[in-house]
Write a protein that holds these residues in place. Structure first.
Motif, PDB file in Angstrom:
ATOM      1  N   UNK A 174       0.813  -1.217   0.000  1.00 22.31           N
ATOM      2  CA  UNK A 174       0.000   0.000   0.000  1.00 22.31           C
ATOM      3  C   UNK A 174       0.845   1.266   0.000  1.00 22.31           C
ATOM      4  N   UNK A 175       2.110   1.164   0.407  1.00 20.73           N
ATOM      5  CA  UNK A 175       2.980   2.334   0.484  1.00 20.73           C
ATOM      6  C   UNK A 175       3.618   2.698  -0.849  1.00 20.73           C
ATOM      7  N   UNK A 176       3.472   1.858  -1.848  1.00 24.69           N
ATOM      8  CA  UNK A 176       4.158   2.091  -3.109  1.00 24.69           C
ATOM      9  C   UNK A 176       3.200   2.632  -4.159  1.00 24.69           C
ATOM     10  N   UNK A 177       3.650   3.677  -4.809  1.00 23.06           N
ATOM     11  CA  UNK A 177       2.878   4.297  -5.878  1.00 23.06           C
ATOM     12  C   UNK A 177       3.782   4.539  -7.072  1.00 23.06           C
ATOM     13  N   UNK A 178       3.185   4.465  -8.222  1.00 19.63           N
ATOM     14  CA  UNK A 178       3.876   4.776  -9.466  1.00 19.63           C
ATOM     15  C   UNK A 178       3.595   6.227  -9.794  1.00 19.63           C
ATOM     16  N   UNK A 179       4.639   7.006  -9.921  1.00 23.68           N
ATOM     17  CA  UNK A 179       4.471   8.422 -10.228  1.00 23.68           C
ATOM     18  C   UNK A 179       4.487   8.600 -11.741  1.00 23.68           C
ATOM     19  N   UNK A 180       3.301   8.791 -12.298  1.00 21.14           N
ATOM     20  CA  UNK A 180       3.191   9.045 -13.728  1.00 21.14           C
ATOM     21  C   UNK A 180       3.557  10.483 -14.040  1.00 21.14           C
ATOM     22  N   UNK A 181       3.390  10.862 -15.292  1.00 24.04           N
ATOM     23  CA  UNK A 181       3.751  12.204 -15.719  1.00 24.04           C
ATOM     24  C   UNK A 181       2.950  13.274 -14.975  1.00 24.04           C
ATOM     25  N   UNK A 182       1.685  13.007 -14.695  1.00 21.55           N
ATOM     26  CA  UNK A 182       0.868  14.040 -14.079  1.00 21.55           C
ATOM     27  C   UNK A 182       0.172  13.605 -12.794  1.00 21.55           C
TER      28      UNK A 182
END
Length: 168
Positions: free
Chosen positions: A114-122
């Motif tokens: 739950x702590x991991x996110x993918x940072x997309x362009x926006x």
């Protein structure tokens, strides 16, 4: 250089968990990639199915970038290599990225996902998008490698069993 990972799939985990399932997907991807890229010759490296498509080396570079993104999003600290230029370099680094990711997932508690996110362009996306994004995309491209090498006259080595995760 040490032996590359994924000539066979590692043993089954002792328990079922979210992180173990994802790790097993990565192990399967690593195994398929290992054998899809084993023994490529200059003819296959330069192969391009049509003039506007990537050649095999460019495709391997793309798979490397997908592996790096997946590894990075799920807590990897390996530095992105910008100086890779050969088939052998892309192959080895991609396999090491998948091995690092799988090993980390095998000891990661499910709650930590739950702590991991993918940072997309926006915007930011939950890790789930890695499954249908970078991981599924890499599987598609590994299938391309297998197909392209067959078309160019050097099929994948005989005896590769993706179900059992070993080569006879």
């Amino acid at each position: 250089m040490s032996e590359l990972p994924y000539s066979s799939i590692p043993p089954l985990p002792k328990e079922i968990s979210s992180t173990h399932v994802i790790a097993r997907m990565i192990d399967g991807l690593g195994f398929r990639y290992y054998w899809a890229t084993d023994g490529l010759t200059e003819k296959e490296i330069d192969f391009r199915p049509e003039k506007d498509s990537r050649n095999m080396l460019e495709l391997l570079g793309h798979i490397y970038h997908l592996a790096f993104a997946a590894n990075n999003v799920l807590g990897g600290h390996m530095k992105k290599k910008t100086d890779l230029s050969t088939y052998e370099e892309f192959r080895a680094e991609t396999l090491y990225l998948y091995k690092d990711l799988s090993d980390r997932l095998k000891v990661m508690p499910d709650e930590e996902l739950e702590n991991y996110n993918y940072m997309g362009a926006s915007q930011s996306f939950p890790f789930w998008y890695l499954l249908n994004g970078q991981i599924a995309d890499a599987l598609t491209h590994v299938g391309q490698v297998v197909s392209w090498r067959r078309i160019s006259g050097n099929p994948q080595p005989k005896g590769v069993n993706v179900f059992l995760g070993k080569k006879s």
